[in-house]
Scaffold this motif. Structure first.
Motif, mmCIF file in Angstrom:
data_model
loop_
_atom_site.group_PDB
_atom_site.id
_atom_site.type_symbol
_atom_site.label_atom_id
_atom_site.label_comp_id
_atom_site.label_asym_id
_atom_site.label_seq_id
_atom_site.Cartn_x
_atom_site.Cartn_y
_atom_site.Cartn_z
ATOM 1 N N ARG A 74 66.608 -8.231 -35.573
ATOM 2 C CA ARG A 74 67.073 -8.705 -34.269
ATOM 3 C C ARG A 74 66.500 -10.099 -34.047
ATOM 4 O O ARG A 74 65.289 -10.291 -34.059
ATOM 5 C CB ARG A 74 66.612 -7.761 -33.152
ATOM 6 N N ARG A 76 66.417 -13.313 -31.462
ATOM 7 C CA ARG A 76 66.714 -13.907 -30.168
ATOM 8 C C ARG A 76 66.710 -15.415 -30.345
ATOM 9 O O ARG A 76 65.773 -15.988 -30.898
ATOM 10 C CB ARG A 76 65.680 -13.472 -29.127
ATOM 11 N N SER A 102 74.048 -9.234 -26.512
ATOM 12 C CA SER A 102 73.316 -9.712 -25.325
ATOM 13 C C SER A 102 73.875 -11.032 -24.818
ATOM 14 O O SER A 102 73.145 -11.989 -24.561
ATOM 15 C CB SER A 102 71.816 -9.853 -25.640
ATOM 16 N N THR A 105 73.037 -14.281 -26.994
ATOM 17 C CA THR A 105 71.667 -14.773 -27.174
ATOM 18 C C THR A 105 70.905 -13.977 -28.231
ATOM 19 O O THR A 105 69.755 -14.287 -28.519
ATOM 20 C CB THR A 105 70.880 -14.700 -25.854
ATOM 21 N N GLU A 106 71.512 -12.946 -28.806
ATOM 22 C CA GLU A 106 70.832 -12.107 -29.796
ATOM 23 C C GLU A 106 71.763 -11.854 -30.971
ATOM 24 O O GLU A 106 72.976 -11.671 -30.794
ATOM 25 C CB GLU A 106 70.403 -10.779 -29.173
ATOM 26 N N THR A 311 72.481 -2.804 -26.600
ATOM 27 C CA THR A 311 72.853 -4.207 -26.782
ATOM 28 C C THR A 311 74.315 -4.253 -27.223
ATOM 29 O O THR A 311 74.606 -4.156 -28.411
ATOM 30 C CB THR A 311 71.950 -4.912 -27.820
#
Length: 327
Positions: A74, A76, A102, A105-106, A311
């Motif tokens: 993951r 970010r 997200s 953003t992820e 998510t």
């Protein structure tokens, strides 16, 4: 049981998709005999699935059987950099199932490093030096409850037990030692691009006789070291939404929760993991309301579940194969 919600595919298309999950190298004549259609009809439907549902058939190593590491990563990162980073990851041969989540953003990514060097090069080398990546979380997969050779389309119940038995390759997976030899690499390189590649093509790529190629491929499939998988667009079946679920279960309930998740219609993948959560799930649903219904219903009622982080994917960048945007 899931129901087909499609304007482009019908019941026979779904049966063929499910049949290819059982035996992706079955001939059109064998598929037709099991599904009650002519081989010409099956060939036409196969081409239709490739064109309208993004169907690809290919061979994959099974890290679970081979004892190789798998990781869910993951990242970010800054929103304006996420598409470029996800596309760069998608070009790597050791990545799969990449999605932007997200709100962009992820990045969620599965990686299957062949050795410690590959893993170190990605996690300790390239990614930490990428300025736009502000956080990396790595979850090692410990035990697969669903996924791999067990495909999501079978949850539509399009085939009965007799049809599945008639399609299964012989010998059944699980017999023989599970290992891949260096001499197998040319064979697997072709099958990684086209799992239905005919034997004359495999013979040319390997320099072996056709009978030797057949024996070796049969042995690889029977051992479970390699399996034939399919990728397709779930939206063609009426299920365009997907999400990663990071679940924390009580340690004593980990196995029971994982097995229960494997039986849920919405679950395309489920594995125990190391990390802040101890289960990761890929859920496929029709819409946002369907995701809420799953979280508050079948998942929410599971005894032993302590925490869930969802998510939703904004965009799926790569499944098993990748084609750059604009191509």
């Amino acid at each position: 049981m899931l129901t087909l919600e499609s304007t482009v595919l019908d019941a026979l298309d779904l049966q063929l998709l499910s049949a290819l999950e059982v035996n992706g190298r079955a001939s059109f004549s064998r598929l037709g005999a099991v599904l009650g259609a002519s081989d010409q009809t099956i060939a036409r439907r196969y081409r239709k699935l490739c064109a309208e549902a993004g169907l690809r058939v290919l061979a994959l190593r099974d890290p679970h059987v081979l004892g190789e590491d798998q990781w869910f990563l993951r990242f970010r990162c800054a929103p304006d950099s996420a598409p470029a980073i996800s596309d760069a990851l998608a070009k790597r041969p050791d990545t799969a199932w990449i999605g932007l989540a997200s709100g962009g953003t992820e990045i969620v990514c599965m990686t299957r490093p062949r050795g410690p060097g590959d893993h170190d090069e990605l996690l300790l080398g390239k990614l930490p030096r990428t300025p736009s990546v502000v956080d990396i979380r790595a979850h090692q997969l410990l035990h697969r409850f669903y996924g791999g050779p067990a495909g999501w389309s079978r949850k539509f119940g399009a085939l009965d037990d007799e049809q599945i038995a008639a399609l299964r390759p012989h010998p059944a997976p699980g017999s023989g030692p599970a290992r891949i030899e260096p001499d197998d690499e040319p064979l697997l390189a072709v099958l990684r691009r086209d799992g239905r590649a005919p034997y004359p093509e495999l013979q040319r790529a390997t320099g072996r006789s056709e009978s030797a190629v057949k024996r070796r491929l049969t042995a690889l499939l029977a051992s479970g070291a390699v399996y034939i998988d399919i990728e397709y667009h779930s939206e063609a079946l009426g299920y365009p939404r997907a999400a990663s679920l990071w679940i924390t279960a009580a340690p004593g309930a980990l196995t029971s929760v994982g097995r229960a998740l494997a039986g849920h219609d919405e679950v395309a993948f489920a594995s125990a993991t190391a990390g802040p959560s101890n289960l990761v799930v890929t859920a496929v649903v029709r819409d946002t309301a369907g995701l809420y219904a799953y979280l508050s219903g079948p998942l929410g009622r599971l005894e032993g579940v302590q925490h869930v982080e969802a998510t939703p994917f904004l965009r799926r960048v790569k499944q098993l194969t990748y084609e750059a945007p604009g191509r």
